[in-house]
Design an enzyme around this catalytic site. Structure first.
Site, PDB file in Angstrom:
ATOM      1  N   HIS A  50     -30.995  -2.621  24.102  1.00 52.32           N
ATOM      2  CA  HIS A  50     -32.307  -3.227  23.837  1.00 52.32           C
ATOM      3  C   HIS A  50     -33.478  -2.346  24.215  1.00 52.32           C
ATOM      4  O   HIS A  50     -34.626  -2.803  24.156  1.00 52.32           O
ATOM      5  CB  HIS A  50     -32.456  -4.543  24.596  1.00 52.32           C
ATOM      6  N   LYS A 109     -47.129 -11.037  25.431  1.00 53.88           N
ATOM      7  CA  LYS A 109     -45.861 -10.355  25.704  1.00 53.88           C
ATOM      8  C   LYS A 109     -45.930  -9.842  27.133  1.00 53.88           C
ATOM      9  O   LYS A 109     -46.984  -9.922  27.766  1.00 53.88           O
ATOM     10  CB  LYS A 109     -45.639  -9.190  24.737  1.00 53.88           C
ATOM     11  N   ARG A 110     -44.814  -9.319  27.647  1.00 55.43           N
ATOM     12  CA  ARG A 110     -44.872  -8.739  28.983  1.00 55.43           C
ATOM     13  C   ARG A 110     -45.911  -7.618  29.029  1.00 55.43           C
ATOM     14  O   ARG A 110     -46.187  -6.975  28.014  1.00 55.43           O
ATOM     15  CB  ARG A 110     -43.485  -8.200  29.380  1.00 55.43           C
ATOM     16  N   LYS A 155     -46.542  -1.186  25.780  1.00 53.43           N
ATOM     17  CA  LYS A 155     -47.034  -2.228  24.863  1.00 53.43           C
ATOM     18  C   LYS A 155     -48.556  -2.135  24.686  1.00 53.43           C
ATOM     19  O   LYS A 155     -49.127  -2.752  23.802  1.00 53.43           O
ATOM     20  CB  LYS A 155     -46.637  -3.606  25.379  1.00 53.43           C
ATOM     21  N   THR A 165     -39.805  -9.492  18.809  1.00 47.38           N
ATOM     22  CA  THR A 165     -39.449 -10.731  18.106  1.00 47.38           C
ATOM     23  C   THR A 165     -40.695 -11.597  17.975  1.00 47.38           C
ATOM     24  O   THR A 165     -40.820 -12.373  17.030  1.00 47.38           O
ATOM     25  CB  THR A 165     -38.345 -11.514  18.846  1.00 47.38           C
ATOM     26  N   LYS A 173     -42.406 -13.953  14.810  1.00 43.53           N
ATOM     27  CA  LYS A 173     -42.898 -15.333  14.927  1.00 43.53           C
ATOM     28  C   LYS A 173     -44.314 -15.447  14.373  1.00 43.53           C
ATOM     29  O   LYS A 173     -44.655 -16.419  13.698  1.00 43.53           O
ATOM     30  CB  LYS A 173     -42.868 -15.782  16.391  1.00 43.53           C
TER      31      LYS A 173
HETATM   32  C1  NBG Z   1     -36.330  -5.899  24.712  1.00 45.37           C
HETATM   33  C2  NBG Z   1     -37.171  -4.980  23.835  1.00 45.37           C
HETATM   34  C3  NBG Z   1     -37.783  -5.733  22.658  1.00 45.37           C
HETATM   35  C4  NBG Z   1     -36.698  -6.478  21.917  1.00 45.37           C
HETATM   36  C5  NBG Z   1     -35.920  -7.359  22.889  1.00 45.37           C
HETATM   37  C6  NBG Z   1     -34.789  -8.083  22.212  1.00 45.37           C
HETATM   38  C7  NBG Z   1     -35.470  -5.368  26.964  1.00 45.37           C
HETATM   39  C8  NBG Z   1     -34.656  -4.453  27.788  1.00 45.37           C
HETATM   40  N1  NBG Z   1     -35.616  -5.083  25.673  1.00 45.37           N
HETATM   41  O1  NBG Z   1     -38.403  -4.833  21.798  1.00 45.37           O
HETATM   42  O2  NBG Z   1     -38.176  -4.389  24.615  1.00 45.37           O
HETATM   43  O3  NBG Z   1     -37.249  -7.270  20.905  1.00 45.37           O
HETATM   44  O4  NBG Z   1     -35.370  -6.579  23.919  1.00 45.37           O
HETATM   45  O5  NBG Z   1     -33.961  -7.195  21.537  1.00 45.37           O
HETATM   46  O6  NBG Z   1     -35.977  -6.343  27.471  1.00 45.37           O
END
Ligand code: NBG
Length: 798
Positions: free
Chosen positions: A353, A532-533, A538, A640, A644
């Site tokens: 991920h 988002k975080r 980001k 994701t 949305k």
């Molecule tokens: C996160 C990514 C996102 C991705 C999500 C689900 C982690 C390690 N990765 O870009 O930063 O959409 O995983 O795949 O949290």
């Protein structure tokens, strides 16, 4: 009604029955809380039969089961989701209102189960829902954290963290399984007996199961989310208690519970903590035992395991499941080592991920040997065999005194996947290039998706109604049907209806923000949302810099025809991530100054909503006009949230990163505001000396915005408050904020221009909806079933 009259069909009676006999409450004295629990029990009853039927069907068919191992399941609230999937919304609302209660208020009374940090955990929750919708027999395995992700508030603009306590209330959706416990060992040594290795752990804890049914769309199928809680083997020491040592008497229990006490609030960065590795082994090992128990109940031949079991590692957090399975098959069941490895590889698959180097897990071998001595031996043996088989390999699972979980997962997996086309491509050319050369078929792509039940039908009832009136309701289970909306986009009346939906959603959000936060927003303004975080990659700081520059330009040129904007931020920073926390404070400081400026505040407002979570996302996304997806290209694995927003009619302003690339291809380049360096260009730019200072100097707007921060415009009396950010922006700037600023500014002005033509904008928004059907997690899960798990749907056989 008497207890024996447990109602089967009348929903209203079912609620009253549970209020009395499950909760022991008199309707005359029941509070919203009691009614919510009673409603939840009534809904739960409707799930249970289907759940059991699905389980029975799986046994009957001796079907292959999918096991999704994930450290995080960001499930959020479940009541509405379950009601929606059972198609009970009208009935539930009527029943609740007949008691004189507010239905929406009742749904919102449920705590938000935040057993995850962000996208990775929310993806796992969407996957569970799609697995059930598709009738794929599956279990999710994770940890039942007593405290989910911390609650965020602001004090003078700074993030303050408080513990989250979702379990202080009864969690109606779970079934405790005290009978389903496994005892797990830690530490100790490895002895040799009769020429075989025997692990003799030093300490033990128990894992106790808690099951939550996950029901799919239309209630056709239900799977289980099984979360493990830490329990002591001997919870209470009576001798110590009798000797007067009361606290010590319960020490073992307290220690065991520590394992499932808190979710690590780290997103993308790992802390090399003993507790974290303990948590990982704890839930992975309990899950492996459970999987084997279920398999061995019906099968004698362990070599059949890969035909009946597919294990998915959600990132490397459960990677130790592989060596644990090898250990049990070899040490405990007596299979030859190579065969044990082969069987394990036949079952296990790994999803990566992130490519951020700091997020790729590795453990010091000292810690590893201390906690899991036998596993370290097994890993060494696997890695050595791999080295022998591939003498030219460079990447290893062991070396430099470390155990590298990504490499280990790769070696032990049947398939390895990335989560967007771009990300999967980069996996092949960067972190896993060496492995990819050796196993060219192992890496596959499965672009992420989101469940349309929660992320459209549930959170955006107005848009869902309009869609249903236009094309029927088949889209909920088959999201590509949204394409049928396209011809209507040319119809002015339909576009008006579409615009009215967005306007009403925005009005709702304005009401809520006024009520909860005391801020009055201009509902005519463009709602520009980044949620988002908080992470440097980001680039929330790029967004706030643009806001500063815009404000400065508005002040200089107040009579120009500015498009009014409300910039909304939401997101948490890891408690130890100081740069991210500086960004939060900066946004709040900038907001305070800009919002107080009477010369501009009708045209520009900035709002940072605290405690971003699934529930807040469900509120914001339907009301957004613009989706901010502005990560440095090459760094966001997929995203994701981006899907949305598009699905709810908010076009994207974004870079060519993660799934943005695919979103743009599908919705059309003319319906997407692209800016910024590509992943390749970003790499090249980093190599240019002084790239940041040069970019700042080359752009007068950026120079002026940075200068405002540096001089304390937003931190009066304390110009140094953001010295770190300024220093970073003008020097290292690894994430290329300065380099991308000018193009971001340009794209934002294109947004302004486009929004000023409201009909065109609405068309663009509607086309985003019509063309986003591919981003359903049903499509993603079908891909995993076919390309990775070789699993079949049992729909119709329940
Ligand atoms: C996160 C990514 C996102 C991705 C999500 C689900 C982690 C390690 N990765 O870009 O930063 O959409 O995983 O795949 O949290």
């Amino acid at each position: 009604m008497a207890r024996d009259d447990m109602p089967q069909s009348d929903f209203r009676d079912a609620i009253l029955w549970h209020l009395a006999y499950t909760l022991g409450k008199d309707p005359d004295h029941a509070q919203v809380f009691d009614w919510r629990l009673a409603l939840s029990h009534a809904v739960r009853d409707r799930i249970v039969d289907r759940w059991m039927a699905a389980t029975r069907a799986t046994y009957r068919a001796d079907a292959k089961r999918v096991y999704y191992l994930s450290m995080e399941f960001l499930i959020g609230r479940l009541l509405q989701d379950n009601i929606v999937n059972l198609q009970l919304a009208d009935e539930a609302q009527a029943a609740v209102e007949s008691f004189g209660l507010d239905y929406a208020g009742l749904l919102l009374d449920e705590p938000d189960a935040a057993l995850g940090n962000g996208g990775l955990g929310r993806l796992a929750a969407c996957f569970m829902e799609s697995l059930a919708t598709l009738g794929c027999p599956a279990y999710g395995y994770g940890i039942r954290y007593e405290h989910g992700l911390f609650r965020q508030s602001f004090a003078e603009g700074r993030q303050v963290e408080a513990p989250e306590d979702w379990l202080e209330q009864p969690f109606v959706w779970q079934f405790e399984r005290p009978e389903a416990r496994f005892t797990l060992g830690f530490g100790g040594q490895v002895a040799t007996r009769d020429g075989r290795a025997v692990w003799e752990p030093e300490s033990f804890v128990q894992a106790e199961a808690f099951d939550t049914p996950v029901i799919g769309w239309r209630g056709a199928w239900a799977n289980t989310l099984r979360l493990w809680a830490g329990r002591a083997v001997d919870p209470f020491d009576l001798d110590r208690f009798n000797a007067g040592d009361f606290a010590a008497a319960a020490e073992a229990e307290a220690l065991a519970r520590t394992i499932s006490r808190v979710l690590y609030p780290e997103d993308s960065t790992e802390k090399g903590k003993r507790l974290r590795l303990t948590q990982e082994y704890f839930f992975s090992a309990a899950s492996i035992r459970d999987i084997l128990r279920r398999f061995e109940a019906d099968h004698a031949d362990l070599r059949l395991l890969p035909q009946k079991v597919a294990i998915q590692l959600n990132d490397t957090h459960p990677a130790i499941a592989g060596p644990e399975l090898v250990r049990i098959l070899h040490d405990e069941r007596g299979l030859p080592f190579d065969e044990a490895v082969g069987i394990t590889r036949g079952c296990v698959n790994y999803t990566n991920h992130t490519l951020l180097p700091e997020a790729l897990e590795s453990w010091g071998e000292g810690l590893f040997a201390d906690l899991l001595p036998r596993h370290l031996q097994i890993i060494d043996r696997i890695d050595e065999a791999d080295a022998k088989a591939h003498p030219d390999r460079r990447n290893t699972a062991r070396g430099d005194g470390k155990v590298r979980m990504g490499e280990l997962s790769f070696i032990l997996s049947n398939r390895v996947n990335g989560v967007s086309a771009l990300h999967t491509g980069l996996m092949k050319t960067t972190v896993f290039a060496d492995q990819h050369r050796i196993w060219p078929d192992r890496i596959v792509n499965q672009t992420n998706g989101v469940t349309p039940r929660r992320w459209l039908l549930g959170c955006n009832p107005r848009l869902s109604r309009l869609i249903a009136q236009t094309i029927g309701d088949g889209w909920v289970g088959d999201l590509e049907q949204l394409h049928a909306l396209e011809p209507h986009v040319a119809d002015a009346g339909w576009l008006d209806a579409f615009a009215a939906v967005k306007a009403a959603n925005k009005a709702d959000l304005c009401d809520w923000i006024a009520r909860e936060h005391g801020v009055a927003l201009n509902p005519q303004a463009l709602f520009d949302v980044q949620i988002k975080r908080i992470h440097e990659y980001k680039r929330q700081h790029l967004n706030i810099l643009e806001a500063i520059a815009l404000w400065q330009e508005m002040r200089e040129n107040p009579s120009a025809d500015w498009t009014a904007r409300v910039k909304i931020f939401g997101g948490k920073a890891a408690p130890g991530y100081f740069f991210a926390k500086d960004i939060i404070r900066l946004i709040n400081d900038v907001a305070a100054v800009i919002n107080a400026d009477a010369a501009t505040n009708e045209k520009l407002q900035i709002l940072y909503l605290p405690n971003y979570n699934v529930t807040l996302a469900e509120r914001l996304i339907p009301a957004a006009d613009l989706s901010e997806q502005i990560s440095t290209a090459g760094k966001e694995a997929s995203g994701t949230g981006n899907m949305k927003f598009a699905l709810n009619g908010a076009p994207t302003i974004g870079t060519l990163d993660g799934a943005n690339v695919e979103i743009r291809e599908l919705v059309g380049a003319e319906n997407f505001f692209l800016f910024g360096l590509t992943a390749e260009e970003a790499e090249a730019r980093r190599a240019v000396p002084d790239h940041a200072a040069r970019a700042v100097a080359a752009d007068p707007r950026l120079t002026r915005a940075v200068e405002a921060i540096r001089s304390g415009t937003f931190s009066p009396g304390e110009p140094d408050r953001y010295a770190n950010i300024v220093e970073n922006l003008t020097r290292a700037d690894y994430f290329l904020v300065a380099s991308d600023f000018a193009d971001y500014w340009r794209a934002q002005r294109e947004v302004d221009f486009a929004y000023a033509n409201r009909t065109e904008w609405t068309r663009m928004a509607a086309l985003n909806v019509a063309r986003s059907g591919w981003f359903s997690s049903d499509r993603t899960i079908r891909g995993y079933m076919q390309d990775i798990w070789n699993a079949q749907s049992l729909l119709g056989q329940e």
